[in-house]
Motif scaffolding. Structure first.
Motif, PDB file in Angstrom:
ATOM      1  N   GLU A  56      24.714  57.558  27.250  1.00 47.05           N
ATOM      2  CA  GLU A  56      25.023  58.431  26.116  1.00 47.05           C
ATOM      3  C   GLU A  56      23.864  58.572  25.127  1.00 47.05           C
ATOM      4  N   LYS A  57      23.046  57.546  24.983  1.00 49.23           N
ATOM      5  CA  LYS A  57      22.039  57.531  23.917  1.00 49.23           C
ATOM      6  C   LYS A  57      20.614  57.755  24.403  1.00 49.23           C
ATOM      7  N   THR A  58      20.410  57.768  25.718  1.00 50.45           N
ATOM      8  CA  THR A  58      19.065  57.981  26.246  1.00 50.45           C
ATOM      9  C   THR A  58      19.103  59.049  27.336  1.00 50.45           C
ATOM     10  N   SER A  59      17.923  59.472  27.730  1.00 48.13           N
ATOM     11  CA  SER A  59      17.815  60.458  28.808  1.00 48.13           C
ATOM     12  C   SER A  59      17.426  59.813  30.132  1.00 48.13           C
ATOM     13  N   PHE A  60      17.331  58.485  30.154  1.00 50.51           N
ATOM     14  CA  PHE A  60      16.921  57.787  31.365  1.00 50.51           C
ATOM     15  C   PHE A  60      18.052  57.665  32.380  1.00 50.51           C
ATOM     16  N   LEU A  61      19.282  57.624  31.880  1.00 49.78           N
ATOM     17  CA  LEU A  61      20.424  57.386  32.772  1.00 49.78           C
ATOM     18  C   LEU A  61      21.597  58.231  32.297  1.00 49.78           C
ATOM     19  N   SER A  62      21.612  59.477  32.725  1.00 50.67           N
ATOM     20  CA  SER A  62      22.660  60.397  32.306  1.00 50.67           C
ATOM     21  C   SER A  62      23.736  60.456  33.391  1.00 50.67           C
ATOM     22  N   LEU A  63      24.877  59.858  33.108  1.00 48.81           N
ATOM     23  CA  LEU A  63      25.954  59.771  34.084  1.00 48.81           C
ATOM     24  C   LEU A  63      27.162  60.566  33.614  1.00 48.81           C
ATOM     25  N   PRO A  64      27.835  61.271  34.528  1.00 46.88           N
ATOM     26  CA  PRO A  64      29.079  61.959  34.163  1.00 46.88           C
ATOM     27  C   PRO A  64      30.202  60.954  33.968  1.00 46.88           C
ATOM     28  N   GLN A  65      31.276  61.422  33.370  1.00 43.61           N
ATOM     29  CA  GLN A  65      32.407  60.543  33.118  1.00 43.61           C
ATOM     30  C   GLN A  65      33.017  60.012  34.417  1.00 43.61           C
ATOM     31  N   GLY A  66      32.956  60.796  35.479  1.00 38.29           N
ATOM     32  CA  GLY A  66      33.490  60.337  36.751  1.00 38.29           C
ATOM     33  C   GLY A  66      32.762  59.111  37.275  1.00 38.29           C
ATOM     34  N   ALA A  67      31.428  59.107  37.109  1.00 35.79           N
ATOM     35  CA  ALA A  67      30.650  57.940  37.541  1.00 35.79           C
ATOM     36  C   ALA A  67      30.973  56.729  36.683  1.00 35.79           C
ATOM     37  N   LEU A  68      31.150  56.935  35.386  1.00 36.47           N
ATOM     38  CA  LEU A  68      31.516  55.829  34.505  1.00 36.47           C
ATOM     39  C   LEU A  68      32.895  55.291  34.855  1.00 36.47           C
ATOM     40  N   CYS A  69      33.791  56.176  35.305  1.00 29.86           N
ATOM     41  CA  CYS A  69      35.118  55.725  35.753  1.00 29.86           C
ATOM     42  C   CYS A  69      34.988  54.761  36.919  1.00 29.86           C
ATOM     43  N   LEU A  70      34.111  55.069  37.850  1.00 28.52           N
ATOM     44  CA  LEU A  70      33.942  54.209  39.021  1.00 28.52           C
ATOM     45  C   LEU A  70      33.282  52.883  38.635  1.00 28.52           C
ATOM     46  N   ILE A  71      32.372  52.916  37.669  1.00 24.36           N
ATOM     47  CA  ILE A  71      31.763  51.671  37.194  1.00 24.36           C
ATOM     48  C   ILE A  71      32.822  50.803  36.511  1.00 24.36           C
ATOM     49  N   ALA A  72      33.689  51.445  35.709  1.00 22.65           N
ATOM     50  CA  ALA A  72      34.783  50.707  35.073  1.00 22.65           C
ATOM     51  C   ALA A  72      35.717  50.124  36.128  1.00 22.65           C
ATOM     52  N   ALA A  73      35.985  50.893  37.192  1.00 26.91           N
ATOM     53  CA  ALA A  73      36.838  50.399  38.274  1.00 26.91           C
ATOM     54  C   ALA A  73      36.207  49.187  38.950  1.00 26.91           C
ATOM     55  N   ALA A  74      34.864  49.196  39.094  1.00 25.59           N
ATOM     56  CA  ALA A  74      34.169  48.051  39.692  1.00 25.59           C
ATOM     57  C   ALA A  74      34.329  46.808  38.820  1.00 25.59           C
ATOM     58  N   ALA A  75      34.262  46.988  37.490  1.00 28.15           N
ATOM     59  CA  ALA A  75      34.449  45.857  36.574  1.00 28.15           C
ATOM     60  C   ALA A  75      35.868  45.306  36.683  1.00 28.15           C
ATOM     61  N   PHE A  76      36.853  46.194  36.760  1.00 27.04           N
ATOM     62  CA  PHE A  76      38.235  45.745  36.918  1.00 27.04           C
ATOM     63  C   PHE A  76      38.450  45.081  38.277  1.00 27.04           C
ATOM     64  N   CYS A  77      37.722  45.542  39.298  1.00 31.58           N
ATOM     65  CA  CYS A  77      37.831  44.915  40.622  1.00 31.58           C
ATOM     66  C   CYS A  77      37.330  43.474  40.573  1.00 31.58           C
ATOM     67  N   ALA A  78      36.227  43.253  39.850  1.00 34.28           N
ATOM     68  CA  ALA A  78      35.722  41.888  39.700  1.00 34.28           C
ATOM     69  C   ALA A  78      36.747  41.011  38.993  1.00 34.28           C
ATOM     70  N   GLU A  79      37.382  41.577  37.967  1.00 30.32           N
ATOM     71  CA  GLU A  79      38.418  40.833  37.248  1.00 30.32           C
ATOM     72  C   GLU A  79      39.621  40.580  38.161  1.00 30.32           C
ATOM     73  N   TYR A  80      39.978  41.572  38.959  1.00 30.56           N
ATOM     74  CA  TYR A  80      41.108  41.439  39.884  1.00 30.56           C
ATOM     75  C   TYR A  80      40.876  40.300  40.869  1.00 30.56           C
ATOM     76  N   LEU A  81      39.686  40.262  41.468  1.00 27.63           N
ATOM     77  CA  LEU A  81      39.390  39.222  42.452  1.00 27.63           C
ATOM     78  C   LEU A  81      39.432  37.840  41.814  1.00 27.63           C
ATOM     79  N   LEU A  82      38.894  37.741  40.599  1.00 29.58           N
ATOM     80  CA  LEU A  82      38.893  36.448  39.907  1.00 29.58           C
ATOM     81  C   LEU A  82      40.318  35.943  39.705  1.00 29.58           C
ATOM     82  N   PHE A  83      41.177  36.771  39.127  1.00 26.31           N
ATOM     83  CA  PHE A  83      42.526  36.314  38.806  1.00 26.31           C
ATOM     84  C   PHE A  83      43.423  36.279  40.037  1.00 26.31           C
ATOM     85  N   TYR A  84      43.092  37.054  41.063  1.00 26.09           N
ATOM     86  CA  TYR A  84      43.860  36.951  42.305  1.00 26.09           C
ATOM     87  C   TYR A  84      43.697  35.559  42.913  1.00 26.09           C
TER      88      TYR A  84
END
Length: 274
Positions: free
Chosen positions: A113-141
Motif C-alpha cells: 500500500e505504501k510503496t511501489s516495490f510490491l503492488s498486490l491486488p486485494q485477491g493476492a492479499l486474501c491468499l496471503i491472509a489464508a496462508a497465515a490462517f493455515c499456519a495457525e490452523y496446523l498449529l492448533f490442530y
C-alpha cells in the motif's frame, strides 16, 4: 499460550481486527453496493489520513510483540540444548512460526500500500491472509490432538473457527465483489478472538467448570461427568457468542443503512420487496 495472558493477547488482536472489518464491510456496502469490493484490511477515515493504515500496524506490531514474547522472553534465549532445539520450549517455537506469518501479512500489506516495490491486488492479499490462517490452523490442530479432555475440546472448537477464517479469506479471492463473503470473514475473525477470550476465562480463569481444575499445564476433571458437562458448557458458550455476534451485525447494518445508506441500496431493497 498456555495461560490466561497467552490467550487474551491474541484474542484482543483478533477481536479488534474482526470488529473493525465487520463495521467497515457494512459501511462500504451500504454506502455504495454496486462498487463493493472484498478487502483484507480497511483504512481508518479522518485525522487527515494519519490513521489510514492503523489496522495493518496493529496486525504487524501486535504479531511482532507477541513473537518477541514467545521467541525471546519465554525461551530465555536458550534456543539450543546439546546442539538441538530446546525440547522444553518447542511450543514457543511453534507459536513463533505462526506469529511470524501474521507479521509478514501485515508487513507485506503495508509494503503493497505504501510503496511501489510490491503492488498486490486485494485477491493476492486474501491468499496471503489464508496462508497465515493455515499456519495457525496446523498449529492448533496438532495442539488439539496432543491436548486431551476439556482443554483439547476448546482447542478443537478454535480449530473449526480458524478453518472458517481460511474458507472466507480464500472465498474473498475467488469472489472479489461478494458482500456476504467479506462480512463472514469479519465475523469469523471476531468469533476467533472471542473464543480465545472464552478459553482464557474458562481454562485459566474464574469460569472453570465444577469438578475440573488446572494442575501444572494440564486440565483434570473428576469424575468423568464433569468433563462432559464442561464440553456441553463449551457448546452453549459458542452458541451464545455466535448469537451475540449475529445480533450485533444486524444492529450495525441497520444503523449504518440509516446513516450512510444511499439511493442504490434503497432501490435494491425496493426491488426485493416488490
Amino acid at each position: 499460550m498456555g495461560s490466561f495472558k497467552g490467550h487474551a493477547l491474541p484474542g484482543t488482536l483478533f477481536l479488534m481486527v474482526g470488529v473493525w472489518n465487520i463495521w467497515s464491510s457494512v459501511v462500504r456496502y451500504v454506502s455504495n453496493p454496486k462498487s463493493f469490493e472484498v478487502r483484507v484490511w480497511n483504512p481508518v477515515p479522518g485525522f487527515d489520513g494519519k490513521l489510514k493504515y492503523l489496522e495493518l500496524y496493529v496486525v504487524a506490531v501486535g504479531a511482532f510483540i507477541d513473537l518477541c514474547i514467545e521467541l525471546l522472553y519465554s525461551t530465555h534465549l536458550k534456543f539450543f540444548v546439546n546442539g538441538v532445539l530446546n525440547p522444553s520450549h518447542l511450543n514457543d517455537f511453534e507459536h513463533s512460526g505462526m506469529l511470524l506469518m501474521f507479521f509478514l501479512l501485515g508487513a507485506i500489506a503495508l509494503l503493497s500500500e505504501k510503496t511501489s516495490f510490491l503492488s498486490l491486488p486485494q485477491g493476492a492479499l486474501c491468499l496471503i491472509a489464508a496462508a497465515a490462517f493455515c499456519a495457525e490452523y496446523l498449529l492448533f490442530y496438532f495442539h488439539s490432538t496432543t491436548h486431551k479432555g476439556l482443554e483439547g475440546y476448546y482447542h478443537l472448537v478454535l480449530v473449526l473457527l480458524i478453518g472458517l477464517c481460511i474458507l472466507t479469506t480464500v472465498a474473498g479471492a475467488l469472489l472479489p465483489n461478494s458482500f456476504p463473503v467479506d462480512l463472514c470473514s469479519g465475523i469469523a475473525i471476531t468469533l476467533q478472538g472471542l473464543w480465545f477470550y472464552q478459553t482464557a476465562f474458562t481454562l485459566y480463569g474464574p469460569m472453570m467448570p465444577d469438578g475440573c481444575r488446572l494442575k501444572g499445564n494440564e486440565i483434570y476433571c473428576h469424575p468423568t461427568d464433569s468433563e462432559v458437562r464442561g464440553e456441553l458448557l463449551a457448546n452453549f458458550q459458542l452458541f451464545s457468542l455466535v448469537l451475540g455476534v449475529l445480533v450485533a451485525v444486524v444492529g450495525s447494518y441497520g444503523f449504518a443503512a440509516s446513516r450512510y445508506g444511499n439511493s442504490d441500496l434503497r432501490g435494491m431493497h425496493s426491488v426485493q420487496d416488490g
